[in-house]
Design an enzyme around this catalytic site. Sequence first.
Site, PDB file in Angstrom:
ATOM      1  N   GLU A 161       4.112   7.763   3.976  1.00 36.65           N
ATOM      2  CA  GLU A 161       2.977   7.488   4.868  1.00 36.65           C
ATOM      3  C   GLU A 161       2.371   8.753   5.476  1.00 36.65           C
ATOM      4  OE1 GLU A 161       4.650   3.017   5.980  1.00 36.65           O
ATOM      5  OE2 GLU A 161       4.688   4.569   7.525  1.00 36.65           O
TER       6      GLU A 161
ATOM      7  N   GLU B 245       5.497  -2.476  -1.582  1.00 39.05           N
ATOM      8  CA  GLU B 245       6.076  -3.193  -0.435  1.00 39.05           C
ATOM      9  C   GLU B 245       5.267  -4.467  -0.149  1.00 39.05           C
ATOM     10  OE1 GLU B 245       6.607  -0.682   2.986  1.00 39.05           O
ATOM     11  OE2 GLU B 245       7.276   1.044   1.806  1.00 39.05           O
TER      12      GLU B 245
END
Length: 544
Positions: free
Chosen positions: A314, A419
């Site tokens: 991220e 995810e």
Amino acid sequence: MKPLYNGGIIQNSEFNSGLMGWSTYRNIKASVSRSPSGNKFAVVHGAGGSLSSSGNLLPSHSVYQRLQMQSETHYSLSAWLQVSSGTAHVKAVVKTPNGERVVAGAVSAQSGCWSMLKGGMTGYSSGPAEIYFESDAPVDIWVDSVSLQPFSFDEWDAHTRRSGDKTRRRTVRLVAKGADDKPMAHANVSIDLLRLGFPFGNTMTMEILNLPAYEKWFTSRFSVATFENEMKWYSTEWSQNQENYDVADRMLKLAQKHGIKVRGHNVFWDDQNSQMRWVKPLGLDQLKAAMQKRLKNVVSRYAGKLIHWDVVNENLHFNFFETKLGPSASAQIYNQVGQIDKTAVLFMNEFNVLEQPGDPNAVPSKYIAKMNQIRSYPGNGGLKMGVGLESHFSTPNIPYMRSALDTLAKLKLPMWLTEVDVAKNPNQVKYLEQVLREGYAHPNVDGIIMWAAWHAKGCYVMCLTDNNFKNLPVGDLVDKLIAEWKTHRTAATTDENGAVLLDLPLGEYKFTVRHPSLHDDAVDLMTVDSASSSESQHTIRVRA
């Protein structure tokens, strides 16, 4: 480029008829300009930097067009954009018939060159609407080749299924020949799919080590896994210099026992709030030493045993390591991981790239720019990189999802949904099906992992089973899709030439040939992959 779909329902999409069909907000002046090559485009004048009556800076707007939208309709959007100076985040906005402002896409537009914005949205009401482009930066927005193409839900779903079949299935020609090399006519062939070729998996938690029912449920469905937390830095070194990889080691051993491949998640996480208490106050030299130890120990321990690493998780939204070590921190970390593990693909894992077109940190153009920054760092040219798209959805914007995947495919790198989950709501099952089908059908998506890790006290946002490992409705959907993706003929008979054409999902197969002239069954193994076709044949040679 010419507008896609000839502009769809957009009038005068190339501005060849001046500003016919287009207007401006707040009495801003606009005109049509012409490039040296003769291309025409719309230019607004002085739209950037205007103040509201309260003294706040108003967004910069392009020209806009009124149009009619239909309910129960997906819209695919594209346009070419440029700004008057510098670089600016420009959004495509649709004002729907019910008055809602929907961000349908965004791009980092520049001065001096054109950037393509691809996006989309879904219409849930019918009536008059408006489409325009805006930026919070004080710039003039130039527009060309605008397209808005409608698709009914049935049209969209039919295309998704056709694309899925084209991408994930192949027609192969199987020929059975006897010991004399002559075709074996009218032989019975059994077809067993041993493993589906498309990697489809789920998140695994440490509870699987002590629950045989969890192990049986998980391993009977999935071919790939990500450990939810067990490989993260805070799980292996919660207290400084006290490393413990026992849980991750045992989970990896369990996965290997069942032939399940594992993604490494993650080497580092760029989120300030995900650092251990002892990491945050470290001085520069101490932090570098701690990071070197972490990187070397975790990557060397699992090198050659994992298919992927999420390297700096991220790093579009967060910048803990960049703040401490400088703007090249991520690129340097990728370099070092790649030197130790030369087999795993190194992923840039990020959220909201597919989920939220309104998130300015995660638009596809910014993802591509960050990826290119990492790849262009000295020594990184040979790294095996991958595109990781987390895909945490609430209400999915399916047209935008497809357009973002199209844009990211230009990187020509392995691309996974890493995810996938959908927030709990009355349409959770429906929305998850849309997301999984869209990912499965896209020719550039190479695998899907769901973020549906089981915990006795509850899942992150999406549970597939109850605590007795009986499927919940979302789990039933997953099983339905797995069964559908595996669907194939299980038996066939060869023709006079000993041949049979089979439409099969990509995967690993066992073929068993039976014939009255044979004392024993003939067994042969074959992998059907994207290179397989009916033009080439697979021959099974049998002995009498």
